[in-house]
Design a protein around this motif. Structure first.
Motif, PDB file in Angstrom:
ATOM      1  N   ILE A 155       0.862  -1.183   0.000  1.00 48.21           N
ATOM      2  CA  ILE A 155       0.000   0.000   0.000  1.00 48.21           C
ATOM      3  C   ILE A 155       0.895   1.229   0.000  1.00 48.21           C
ATOM      4  O   ILE A 155       1.765   1.351   0.862  1.00 48.21           O
ATOM      5  CB  ILE A 155      -0.940  -0.051   1.232  1.00 48.21           C
ATOM      6  CG1 ILE A 155      -2.019  -1.112   0.978  1.00 48.21           C
ATOM      7  CG2 ILE A 155      -1.536   1.319   1.536  1.00 48.21           C
ATOM      8  CD1 ILE A 155      -3.023  -1.270   2.090  1.00 48.21           C
ATOM      9  N   HIS A 156       0.702   2.103  -0.970  1.00 47.08           N
ATOM     10  CA  HIS A 156       1.570   3.273  -1.118  1.00 47.08           C
ATOM     11  C   HIS A 156       3.038   2.849  -1.079  1.00 47.08           C
ATOM     12  O   HIS A 156       3.845   3.431  -0.345  1.00 47.08           O
ATOM     13  CB  HIS A 156       1.287   4.307  -0.017  1.00 47.08           C
ATOM     14  CG  HIS A 156      -0.049   4.966  -0.142  1.00 47.08           C
ATOM     15  ND1 HIS A 156      -0.455   5.620  -1.285  1.00 47.08           N
ATOM     16  CD2 HIS A 156      -1.098   5.065   0.712  1.00 47.08           C
ATOM     17  CE1 HIS A 156      -1.678   6.107  -1.111  1.00 47.08           C
ATOM     18  NE2 HIS A 156      -2.105   5.762   0.083  1.00 47.08           N
ATOM     19  N   TYR A 160       2.180  -3.435   3.931  1.00 42.35           N
ATOM     20  CA  TYR A 160       1.243  -3.098   5.006  1.00 42.35           C
ATOM     21  C   TYR A 160       1.075  -4.317   5.907  1.00 42.35           C
ATOM     22  O   TYR A 160       0.645  -5.376   5.450  1.00 42.35           O
ATOM     23  CB  TYR A 160      -0.108  -2.659   4.429  1.00 42.35           C
ATOM     24  CG  TYR A 160      -1.097  -2.372   5.538  1.00 42.35           C
ATOM     25  CD1 TYR A 160      -0.907  -1.281   6.371  1.00 42.35           C
ATOM     26  CD2 TYR A 160      -2.172  -3.217   5.783  1.00 42.35           C
ATOM     27  CE1 TYR A 160      -1.777  -1.024   7.417  1.00 42.35           C
ATOM     28  CE2 TYR A 160      -3.053  -2.971   6.822  1.00 42.35           C
ATOM     29  CZ  TYR A 160      -2.847  -1.868   7.638  1.00 42.35           C
ATOM     30  OH  TYR A 160      -3.705  -1.630   8.675  1.00 42.35           O
ATOM     31  N   ALA A 163      -2.299  -3.828  12.230  1.00 42.12           N
ATOM     32  CA  ALA A 163      -2.066  -3.285  13.572  1.00 42.12           C
ATOM     33  C   ALA A 163      -1.040  -4.097  14.359  1.00 42.12           C
ATOM     34  O   ALA A 163      -0.347  -3.565  15.215  1.00 42.12           O
ATOM     35  CB  ALA A 163      -3.389  -3.226  14.336  1.00 42.12           C
ATOM     36  N   LEU A 262     -12.472  -4.269  -1.658  1.00 38.92           N
ATOM     37  CA  LEU A 262     -12.039  -3.621  -0.424  1.00 38.92           C
ATOM     38  C   LEU A 262     -10.851  -2.687  -0.647  1.00 38.92           C
ATOM     39  O   LEU A 262     -10.846  -1.554  -0.187  1.00 38.92           O
ATOM     40  CB  LEU A 262     -11.674  -4.690   0.617  1.00 38.92           C
ATOM     41  CG  LEU A 262     -11.440  -4.188   2.029  1.00 38.92           C
ATOM     42  CD1 LEU A 262     -12.735  -3.665   2.635  1.00 38.92           C
ATOM     43  CD2 LEU A 262     -10.882  -5.301   2.917  1.00 38.92           C
TER      44      LEU A 262
ATOM     45  N   HIS B 139      -5.450   2.400  12.565  1.00 41.56           N
ATOM     46  CA  HIS B 139      -5.956   1.533  11.497  1.00 41.56           C
ATOM     47  C   HIS B 139      -7.402   1.176  11.825  1.00 41.56           C
ATOM     48  O   HIS B 139      -7.661   0.507  12.820  1.00 41.56           O
ATOM     49  CB  HIS B 139      -5.152   0.241  11.396  1.00 41.56           C
ATOM     50  CG  HIS B 139      -3.672   0.458  11.268  1.00 41.56           C
ATOM     51  ND1 HIS B 139      -3.104   1.025  10.153  1.00 41.56           N
ATOM     52  CD2 HIS B 139      -2.648   0.195  12.117  1.00 41.56           C
ATOM     53  CE1 HIS B 139      -1.794   1.093  10.313  1.00 41.56           C
ATOM     54  NE2 HIS B 139      -1.491   0.599  11.498  1.00 41.56           N
ATOM     55  N   LEU B 153     -11.771   2.917   4.727  1.00 44.06           N
ATOM     56  CA  LEU B 153     -10.609   2.343   5.398  1.00 44.06           C
ATOM     57  C   LEU B 153      -9.660   3.425   5.883  1.00 44.06           C
ATOM     58  O   LEU B 153      -9.300   4.322   5.119  1.00 44.06           O
ATOM     59  CB  LEU B 153      -9.832   1.439   4.422  1.00 44.06           C
ATOM     60  CG  LEU B 153     -10.633   0.389   3.647  1.00 44.06           C
ATOM     61  CD1 LEU B 153      -9.716  -0.336   2.668  1.00 44.06           C
ATOM     62  CD2 LEU B 153     -11.290  -0.588   4.606  1.00 44.06           C
ATOM     63  N   ILE B 155      -5.907   3.789   7.168  1.00 43.83           N
ATOM     64  CA  ILE B 155      -4.641   3.071   7.224  1.00 43.83           C
ATOM     65  C   ILE B 155      -3.549   4.077   7.544  1.00 43.83           C
ATOM     66  O   ILE B 155      -3.419   5.085   6.847  1.00 43.83           O
ATOM     67  CB  ILE B 155      -4.388   2.340   5.884  1.00 43.83           C
ATOM     68  CG1 ILE B 155      -5.325   1.126   5.790  1.00 43.83           C
ATOM     69  CG2 ILE B 155      -2.933   1.947   5.736  1.00 43.83           C
ATOM     70  CD1 ILE B 155      -5.184   0.312   4.533  1.00 43.83           C
ATOM     71  N   TYR B 160      -7.730   5.490   3.143  1.00 44.29           N
ATOM     72  CA  TYR B 160      -7.129   4.774   2.014  1.00 44.29           C
ATOM     73  C   TYR B 160      -8.172   4.608   0.917  1.00 44.29           C
ATOM     74  O   TYR B 160      -9.221   4.006   1.129  1.00 44.29           O
ATOM     75  CB  TYR B 160      -6.604   3.401   2.452  1.00 44.29           C
ATOM     76  CG  TYR B 160      -6.036   2.640   1.276  1.00 44.29           C
ATOM     77  CD1 TYR B 160      -4.871   3.082   0.659  1.00 44.29           C
ATOM     78  CD2 TYR B 160      -6.696   1.536   0.745  1.00 44.29           C
ATOM     79  CE1 TYR B 160      -4.360   2.427  -0.442  1.00 44.29           C
ATOM     80  CE2 TYR B 160      -6.172   0.876  -0.356  1.00 44.29           C
ATOM     81  CZ  TYR B 160      -5.015   1.324  -0.946  1.00 44.29           C
ATOM     82  OH  TYR B 160      -4.513   0.687  -2.046  1.00 44.29           O
TER      83      TYR B 160
END
Lengths: 324, 324
Positions: A155-156, A160, A163, A262, B139, B153, B155, B160
């Motif tokens: 992600i980016h 990721y 938590a 998602l 998160h 979401l 994140i 996100y």
């Protein structure tokens, strides 16, 4: 490519039966390899000794000043739950004696180098997304298909981990709400497409008298059937093999439909043994995925095979150190 | 709290029948409200005129120098697909005439202020995660239950949006691989827990002769049943109501099991009308979620109701501007 003055790291792919080590250059190239047997080791101390001998092999084969200029550290991918930030192993479900271990700290003390640890599939995902198929993308989902089904998320441009370093468990995602129970939950993807489950589908059908070339490919021995024989048969037009891979593709497509709705990644990268089946897997997978997704989503996501193959583990583990 | 010298923004919650506006302070407090009817508007030009009159109401009620010192801009949450970065509306499925609109640019030209647009559920999620239940978490997963089921979401403390601003479509995630087809896909969560689907379950059972207090709560009119009557009946011990919410909770738990295994958020925040049902929803949801998830995951995720209620849309939309 000369690596004399460039960055390098040691990647360690921790397995229950063997542990692979590699000296990896900053472009993700493997400069030297070693493998240690871990099946007969009975203590963690033995494992550290074996790793030391493996590192020594890397030094001899690859780089005399292994820990010298340009050395970024050591990365280990382990088959279980870890706390990445603390370098701590919560538990390795299939390897006794590894619950509650400060592995990164122990390695740093033993070798006097920086050490990083992560879940093995996260490490593979990081490798694929840094040096393999995912390297051109900012948002990617990596999935590996083998005995188990694991995943990793980019992600980016960052792995990721969620938590508590446990994110990416695609194999645990339910595809059938009323599916059977397992330690993973109910109706989890892995319950349908893990290696053993794929084989069971073939064996069950053959035992019921289904005509198929799968059995012949396994030398007439039901116990010798693996997904590889099923994929070969399917590639040659065997109807049972085709049906099994159609089902596997549809199960994968169901879970990945949820993942795409998602997260909307740019690419889904599929690795692991079963992914090497090629078109017999990717054909049905793409077809079912496009059937299940709205066009506006389907048109914006690519599905591609992983590139690093069996080296994904060591390269990815080394990448943990190379990127730090 | 005085907002005279602090930051403020206008939030616009775009709906097909009415559009709500609010002047929102930097702590997420609503300083003034306005509502414009959009049901009878036939063109986008009419909508802009109506919004201008709504903004004028905010100026009169809330702040004479609305666009003066401390003004951060205008945020709009729209019911459909947008490109957040470009401020562009791809399509609003339930509002004709809004496909392919550079909404942020049009607003900036009309009002001479900075404008931001996003999907309405993303805006709500941003509001909840900035000023509501999610504000203590890094998160988070936000889900809103109403006619449709949407999600957002958080994140690393950022909303996100995925590769093309369309991420978070939790309602589209499949919970039953072999479930029925709809424009959302096959066996999608929303096909089982969208308002209308919940009501249909009650109506079907009552028509079959099932004894229940739900019908009485709806004044004896089958067509007047909403999830609210079903929740009230369940709260008072009505068996049909309890069964329906148990099913809704289990469907939600199935989709959220996938979300938790994939993303491992710290918290799941549930908003929207159905979420106001309280314990009759949250009880079964928690129970099924903990039944479906491994303890190591279940112990590390909280499930909480949203806090901003019907204001989530305007507050969240304003937050788009407040955080920019």
């Amino acid at each position: 490519m000369s690596s004399r003055n460039s960055k390098h790291a040691v990647g360690i792919d921790f397995g229950g039966t063997s542990t692979k080590l590699a000296l990896v250059g900053e472009q993700g190239t493997i400069l030297a390899r070693a493998r240690i047997s871990t099946r007969k080791l009975t203590s963690r101390a033995d494992w550290f000794d074996a790793v030391e001998s493996g590192v020594e092999q890397l030094r001899v084969k690859g780089k005399k000043d292994l820990f010298g200029t340009g050395f970024c550290g050591m990365g280990v991918g382990v088959p279980g739950f870890v706390d990445f930030k603390r370098g701590y192993v919560h538990d390795l479900p299939n390897v006794p004696g590894w619950a509650g271990v400060h592995l990164a700290k122990d390695l740093e003390e033993r070798f006097n180098v920086r050490a990083y640890i992560d879940n093995d599939v996260n490490a593979m995902a990081l490798g694929e997304c840094t040096f393999g198929t995912g390297r051109l993308y900012e948002h990617a989902v990596f999935i590996t298909m083998g005995t188990g089904v694991g995943g990793g998320l980019l992600i980016h441009n960052q792995l990721y981990r969620g938590a508590h370093s446990m994110a990416g468990e695609i194999g645990h995602m339910p595809v059938k709400m009323d599916g059977g129970r397992s330690p993973l939950g109910r109706g989890a993807l892995e319950q349908y497409v893990g290696n053993q489950r794929i084989v069971e589908r073939a064996v069950r059908a053959i035992k019921k008298g289904r005509v198929s070339s799968i059995l012949k490919k396994a030398g007439g021995d039901l116990d010798a059937i693996t997904p590889k024989e099923i994929a070969q048969a399917a590639t040659e037009g065997d109807q049972l093999g085709i049906e099994i891979f159609d089902f596997v593709g549809d199960c994968l497509a169901t879970a990945l439909t949820g993942v795409v709705y998602l997260l909307q990644p740019q690419v889904i990268v599929i690795g692991g043994g079963v992914a090497q089946s090629g078109e017999v897997l990717f054909g049905p997978l793409e077809r079912h995925l496009r059937d299940r997704l709205k066009p506006v989503f389907a048109e914006r996501v690519a599905v591609l095979p992983a590139r690093l193959g069996n080296d994904a583990g060591v390269i990815g583990s080394a990448t943990l150190a190379l990127l730090s």
